[in-house]
Structures are given as structure tokens and as C-alpha cells.
Enzyme design. Structure first.
Site, mmCIF file in Angstrom:
data_model
loop_
_atom_site.group_PDB
_atom_site.id
_atom_site.type_symbol
_atom_site.label_atom_id
_atom_site.label_comp_id
_atom_site.label_asym_id
_atom_site.label_seq_id
_atom_site.Cartn_x
_atom_site.Cartn_y
_atom_site.Cartn_z
ATOM 1 N N GLY A 51 65.151 -4.917 25.811
ATOM 2 C CA GLY A 51 64.427 -6.114 25.357
ATOM 3 C C GLY A 51 64.946 -7.320 26.112
ATOM 4 O O GLY A 51 66.020 -7.265 26.707
ATOM 5 N N TYR A 79 69.370 -3.231 25.885
ATOM 6 C CA TYR A 79 69.466 -4.057 24.672
ATOM 7 C C TYR A 79 69.709 -3.181 23.450
ATOM 8 O O TYR A 79 70.502 -3.529 22.564
ATOM 9 C CB TYR A 79 68.171 -4.854 24.497
ATOM 10 C CG TYR A 79 68.135 -5.735 23.259
ATOM 11 C CD1 TYR A 79 68.624 -7.041 23.300
ATOM 12 C CD2 TYR A 79 67.631 -5.261 22.048
ATOM 13 C CE1 TYR A 79 68.599 -7.845 22.169
ATOM 14 C CE2 TYR A 79 67.608 -6.062 20.919
ATOM 15 C CZ TYR A 79 68.093 -7.352 20.983
ATOM 16 O OH TYR A 79 68.075 -8.149 19.865
ATOM 17 N N GLU A 167 64.459 5.674 31.983
ATOM 18 C CA GLU A 167 63.016 5.924 32.031
ATOM 19 C C GLU A 167 62.368 5.578 33.363
ATOM 20 O O GLU A 167 61.277 6.041 33.671
ATOM 21 C CB GLU A 167 62.305 5.160 30.891
ATOM 22 C CG GLU A 167 62.310 3.628 31.008
ATOM 23 C CD GLU A 167 63.583 2.969 30.468
ATOM 24 O OE1 GLU A 167 64.597 3.680 30.315
ATOM 25 O OE2 GLU A 167 63.563 1.752 30.233
ATOM 26 N N SER A 219 29.716 6.595 28.441
ATOM 27 C CA SER A 219 29.577 5.696 29.591
ATOM 28 C C SER A 219 29.623 6.474 30.908
ATOM 29 O O SER A 219 29.271 5.951 31.948
ATOM 30 C CB SER A 219 30.715 4.670 29.579
ATOM 31 O OG SER A 219 31.929 5.296 29.969
ATOM 32 N N GLY A 220 30.107 7.707 30.829
ATOM 33 C CA GLY A 220 30.230 8.479 32.070
ATOM 34 C C GLY A 220 31.650 8.485 32.596
ATOM 35 O O GLY A 220 31.978 9.214 33.520
ATOM 36 N N GLY A 221 32.508 7.659 32.005
ATOM 37 C CA GLY A 221 33.908 7.627 32.419
ATOM 38 C C GLY A 221 34.692 8.751 31.756
ATOM 39 O O GLY A 221 34.162 9.471 30.912
ATOM 40 N N VAL A 222 35.968 8.845 32.138
ATOM 41 C CA VAL A 222 36.763 9.980 31.654
ATOM 42 C C VAL A 222 37.045 9.873 30.145
ATOM 43 O O VAL A 222 37.033 10.882 29.438
ATOM 44 C CB VAL A 222 38.063 10.149 32.476
ATOM 45 C CG1 VAL A 222 38.948 8.929 32.401
ATOM 46 C CG2 VAL A 222 38.826 11.379 32.042
ATOM 47 N N ASP A 223 37.231 8.656 29.631
ATOM 48 C CA ASP A 223 37.576 8.525 28.207
ATOM 49 C C ASP A 223 36.433 8.968 27.304
ATOM 50 O O ASP A 223 36.604 9.807 26.419
ATOM 51 C CB ASP A 223 37.947 7.074 27.851
ATOM 52 C CG ASP A 223 39.092 6.555 28.690
ATOM 53 O OD1 ASP A 223 39.742 7.368 29.367
ATOM 54 O OD2 ASP A 223 39.331 5.341 28.673
ATOM 55 N N SER A 224 35.252 8.390 27.524
ATOM 56 C CA SER A 224 34.154 8.727 26.618
ATOM 57 C C SER A 224 33.682 10.162 26.840
ATOM 58 O O SER A 224 33.232 10.820 25.903
ATOM 59 C CB SER A 224 32.999 7.728 26.748
ATOM 60 O OG SER A 224 32.367 7.823 27.993
ATOM 61 N N SER A 225 33.813 10.685 28.058
ATOM 62 C CA SER A 225 33.394 12.069 28.298
ATOM 63 C C SER A 225 34.355 13.047 27.619
ATOM 64 O O SER A 225 33.930 14.021 26.995
ATOM 65 C CB SER A 225 33.361 12.357 29.805
ATOM 66 O OG SER A 225 32.457 11.483 30.435
ATOM 67 N N LYS A 371 46.502 7.308 29.512
ATOM 68 C CA LYS A 371 45.378 7.656 30.384
ATOM 69 C C LYS A 371 45.567 9.004 31.096
ATOM 70 O O LYS A 371 44.651 9.821 31.146
ATOM 71 C CB LYS A 371 45.191 6.553 31.432
ATOM 72 C CG LYS A 371 43.950 6.684 32.267
ATOM 73 C CD LYS A 371 42.778 6.055 31.569
ATOM 74 C CE LYS A 371 41.508 6.140 32.362
ATOM 75 N NZ LYS A 371 40.405 5.456 31.665
#
Ligand code: XMP
Length: 516
Positions: A51, A79, A167, A219-225, A371
Site C-alpha cells: 500500500g 506494507y 507478485e 456484442s460479439g466480443g469474448v465476454d458476452s460470447s 480477462k
């Protein structure tokens, strides 16, 4: 699962991603989460993030002191480690020599947290404070030239601290350190796999939705598909996928989407033909933000009419991802029911907000995913690579790649130019190498050219191809000249109205990726 308490570090999300890469589920929670709330989540381990504050600041964020009594292993990072030290009776002070960047780790105790971590290996540091006295029960595991307390532990209570950032990729054995914590200290099993996620998500959706109907704006994008595939497996015909064709997608894409979904995967799509009405609304409009607003408002309006026609629906499916959840934690909760509500559809649909009477309950089965995890889930569900790895595409689509007024004629020209750019990028096997590749049309500019024996006086097209990690910063792609040459030749020869091609060599910043 491993719970990460976020003290404001820019890396908190990254810690979660790294833990998930070990196939152990991990969530980022506010540092205010109480020990009681934590106990209910039954984490196998807790990580306190880094932090920007100093632990001795007046208003420095602290965790509930009861978490030290939960009997759960805790790892403090930067932190987080200093907070642990201060809370348990040690001392933290401004460092004599702050450390930023690479530091060589000298290992004092190569067991436990630092098993298989290379002595002398590079770890990434970023701190202006240092631990100057350890709390009782703690030992030093590793040091660096400037920090005698680079890694510390109270192995009996299973409290660990690292001053470095395990990380970040620059920390060579950072992931090994996290694996030691997750597997050996917290005794987690690597069971959080894509398959396990899909099974659980399907079970959860079924339990939540039952036999109610769900609407999804594709929408045709990866998320909505991916969402569509997942929901279709979970609830079959109770899912309605709606695709609104605004007329601003790339050549052949709406048709391809429907073909893929309906013919190949047997997921029906309600195809809403709305090209004319969107175009009519943009008549005479040249200002980019007005374009976006008009398209957004028209989308809402169409969405409203069509959802009433096809409805009623109880739920709206939304492709909310984990970063959205972390950022907007608790903001969209209905105060009466405690349910998350759709006050706005995701920005990629570019809609400002749904009217009051159209507030659906939400199903958001991807809300735990980053993502890259969505892509893995999409793949596991059988989504073809052309959607899984599709370049980002703005909601208002080609409308913001035609500078000035959007007309049917200019849309046709841009679609043809854009098609050639995409085809040549794919042919050169560079599609997956670049972030986005597209074309832009300029207004009123014309230049002289010659074709055959005739003088031409026509428009230029701009090619914009960029490389980027996340779209926040980008650089123009240094494509081989031969690829650019082929694009240019084909565009001028095949697309009527274009007699010149330019390549945009502006980075972001100071430019943006899109032209509008
Ligand atoms: P810029 O042009 O700001 O773009 O560098 C960054 C990323 O965002 C996309 N973009 C949009 N996406 N609606 C969207 O859904 C929009 O209005 C919009 N404008 C830009 C852009 O394609 C790039 O990936």
C-alpha cells in the site's frame, strides 16, 4: 481460497492473479473486512497487500486486530509485512536507504517460505520504510544489501512477511515464494481449474435462475460470447440472446456471429436489424462525443423496445468481470433488496443507463474472472479462437473510425478498407501479435493521384495498428514493409474512392488508439 486484504497497492489484483495461476482461488477484499467476515469465508490463508502509506501515519489503514487470532496463515507483502510487524510489537521506521527496483536476495533460512528460492536471485523492491525491530517469535529468512529483514517468519504462528513484491514478474522466484505459501504453508490443493469453475458456475446459475427467463445482449466480443455459451449450457432455451445490429461492425461480422451461434452451436440469436435507424440519428453529426451519446441512447431505446417485445424477462445477463467488481464494490446494491442491480449496462454497449422500470435482476457468472481467465473459460466451452482472441472493438464501432459525418457510403468504403487490413494482418500471421489493427477514414481531405492514364482526386485511408498490453498505453506496430505494401496496394486497387494510404505512427500517449 486465499483472501487478499487490499491496502491500496497497485499490485493487489496481480497478487490474486498469481495465486489463481497456482490453481487456488483467490479474492481481493477491502482491508476493512472484519475477522468475523473473513472467518465465514473460510480462507486457507490471508495475504496482506502492499500500500502507499506508512504504517506510522495517523490515518494509515489497519486490519481488524482479531485476524491475528484466527489461526489462519498470514503473509504480509511490503506494507502488509510492516503492518504485521507493527501490530505484533515490532518497529517500522523510515529506511536509511529506500530500495526501489531490483535487489539481490541473500537467503538466511532456505526452508519453509523460501524453499527452492534461489540464493542471490533478484526480487523487486519498492519501499521507503523498513522494519527495524522484529516482534517476538519472528526470525529472519532473507536479507538484501539494504534490508536485513527482506523476509521474516514466525513459523509457529504461521505469520510470514516479505519486503519484496513476489507478485511482479521481475521477482525471479516470486511465484515460487507464493507457491510455498499456498501449497506448503496453507495446505491448499491446486483444484481451481477452468473445468471446476465452469461446473460450479453452471450449478450456481441454475440455483439462482431456476426456470426463469434470462436476456443477454450479445456484442460479439469474448465476454458476452463466453457468457452466452455458459448460460446456454446452464439454462438452455430460457436464455434469449439478442444482437442489435447498429450497422457499425466490421464487414461480415454480424452475419458470421449469427452463423457461428445458430448453425454451429445451435444457440438461437434474436437478430435486431437497426442499421437504418442508427444511421438516421447520426445524420449531420460530426462531434465524436455526440456520436457516442446518440449511439448509446439509441441502443438503450432499441434494447428497451426489443426486450419488451421478446419478454418479459426476470434476469439480465451481464459480462461483468472481476476488475469491474473490485472497482465498483458495493456501489450498485439495491438498498431495499440487497441485490446488485443493473443501473447501467457495461460500457462496451455504450449505454448510459436503463430507465427505472427496466431494472432487471442480474446474472453475472463471470464476475469472479479476470480477462485472461474468461478466454480460458470460453475456450473450454468450445468458443472458437476467432472469438476468444478477437481484438478489442469499440461499442460505437466504425462510427468513430469515420471522422466527420457517418454515411452509408462512407461506412461501405471503410468496411472494405478495414477488411483488407484485417485480411493481410491475418495472412502475415500477425493478428495475435498486435493489439488492434484497423482503418480510419478522414473527412473532406482529397489528394491527387494517377491510375492508368487518368488523374484521380480521391480520399486517403489511414491504417492504425498498435501493440499494447492493456490498451492504456500503446505503440504503433513496426510491421514489415512488405505487409504494409500489400495492404496499401490492395486498398488503392480494390476500394473505389481511396487513392492514398497512410500509416499512423503515433504512440499512446500522446495519441489515443482510436482517432475519435
Ligand atoms: P483510446 O482510443 O482511448 O482507446 O486509446 C483505448 C481502448 O478503448 C477502446 N475504445 C472504446 N471502447 N467504447 C468502447 O467500448 C468506446 O467509445 C471506445 N473508445 C475507445 C479502443 O478501441 C481501445 O481498445
Amino acid at each position: 481460497m486465499i483472501a487478499i486484504l487490499d491496502f491500496g497497492s497497485q499490485y493487489s489484483e496481480l497478487i490474486a492473479r498469481r495465486i489463481r495461476e497456482t490453481k487456488v482461488y483467490s479474492e481481493v477484499l477491502s482491508y476493512r473486512t472484519t475477522a468475523e467476515q473473513l472467518a465465514k469465508l473460510k480462507p486457507r490463508g490471508i495475504i496482506l497487500s502492499g500500500g502507499p502509506n506508512s504504517v506510522y501515519d495517523d490515518y494509515a489503514p489497519v486490519c481488524d486486530p482479531e485476524i491475528w487470532n484466527l489461526g489462519i496463515p498470514i503473509l504480509g507483502v511490503c506494507y502488509g509485512m510492516q503492518l504485521m510487524v507493527q501490530a505484533l510489537g515490532g518497529r517500522v521506521e523510515p529506511a536509511e536507504k529506500p530500495e526501489y527496483g531490483r535487489a539481490e536476495l541473500s537467503i538466511v533460512d532456505p526452508t519453509d517460505l523460501l524453499t527452492n528460492v534461489e540464493d542471490g536471485g533478484i526480487m523487486w523492491m519498492s519501499h521507503g520504510d523498513s522494519v527495524t525491530r522484529l516482534p517476538e517469535g519472528f526470525d529472519i529468512l532473507a536479507e538484501t544489501q539494504n534490508t536485513p529483514h527482506a523476509a521474516i517468519a514466525d513459523c509457529d504462528r504461521k505469520f510470514y512477511g516479505v519486503q519484496f513484491h513476489p507478485e511482479v514478474v521481475h521477482s525471479v522466484d516470486g511465484q515460487a515464494t507464493l507457491c510455498n505459501f499456498v501449497y506448503h504453508i496453507c495446505k491448499c490443493d491446486p483444484t481451481w481449474t477452468v473445468e471446476a469453475f465452469v461446473d460450479e458456475a453452471i450449478r450456481e446459475v441454475r440455483a439462482k435462475v431456476g426456470d426463469k427467463r434470462v436476456l443477454l445482449a450479445l456484442s460479439g466480443g469474448v465476454d458476452s460470447s463466453t457468457l452466452a455459451f455458459l448460460l446456454h449450457q446452464a439454462i438452455g432455451d430460457n436464455l434469449t440472446c439478442m444482437f442489435i445490429d447498429q450497422g457499425f461492425m466490421r464487414k461480415g461480422e454480424p452475419e458470421r456471429l449469427v452463423e457461428l451461434f445458430e448453425d454451429k452451436f445451435h444457440i438461437p440469436v434474436e437478430f435486431v436489424k437497426a442499421r437504418k435507424q442508427f444511421l438516421a440519428k447520426l445524420e449531420g453529426v460530426t462531434d465524436p462525443e455526440r456520436k457516442r451519446k446518440i449511439i448509446g441512447a439509441e441502443f438503450i431505446q432499441t434494447f428497451e423496445v426489443e426486450s419488451k417485445r421478446l419478454g418479459p424477462f426476470d434476469y439480465l445477463a451481464q459480462g461483468t468481470l472481476y476488475p469491474d467488481v473490485i472497482e465498483s464494490a458495493n456501489t450498485n446494491i439495491d438498498p431495499k433488496t440487497g441485490e446488485r442491480v443493473a443501473v447501467k449496462i457495461k460500457s462496451h454497449h455504450n449505454v448510459g443507463g436503463l430507465p427505472e422500470d427496466l431494472r432487471f435482476k442480474l446474472v453475472e457468472p463471470l464476475r469472479k474472472l479476470f480477462k485472461d481467465e474468461v478466454r480460458q473459460v470460453g475456450r473450454a466451452l468450445g468458443l472458437p479462437e476467432e472469438i476468444v482472441m478477437r481484438h478489442p472493438f469499440p461499442g460505437p464501432g466504425l462510427a468513430i473510425r469515420i471522422i466527420g459525418e457517418v454515411t452509408a457510403e462512407r461506412l461501405n468504403i471503410l468496411r472494405d478498407v478495414d477488411f483488407i487490413v484485417r485480411e493481410e494482418i491475418q495472412r502475415a500471421d500477425l493478428y495475435f501479435e498486435v493489439w488492434q489493427a484497423f482503418a480510419v477514414l478522414l473527412p473532406t481531405v482529397r489528394s491527387v493521384g494517377v491510375m492508368g492514364d487518368k488523374r484521380t482526386y480521391a480520399c486517403p485511408a489511414v491504417i492504425r495498428i498498435v501493440s499494447s498490453e492493456d490498451g492504456m498505453t500503446a505503440d504503433w506496430s513496426k510491421l514489415p514493409y512488405e505487409v504494409l505494401e500489400r495492404m496499401s496496394n490492395r486498398i488503392v486497387n480494390e476500394v473505389e474512392g481511396i487513392n492514398r494510404v497512410t500509416y499512423d505512427i503515433t504512440s499512446k500517449p500522446p495519441g489515443t488508439i482510436e482517432w475519435e
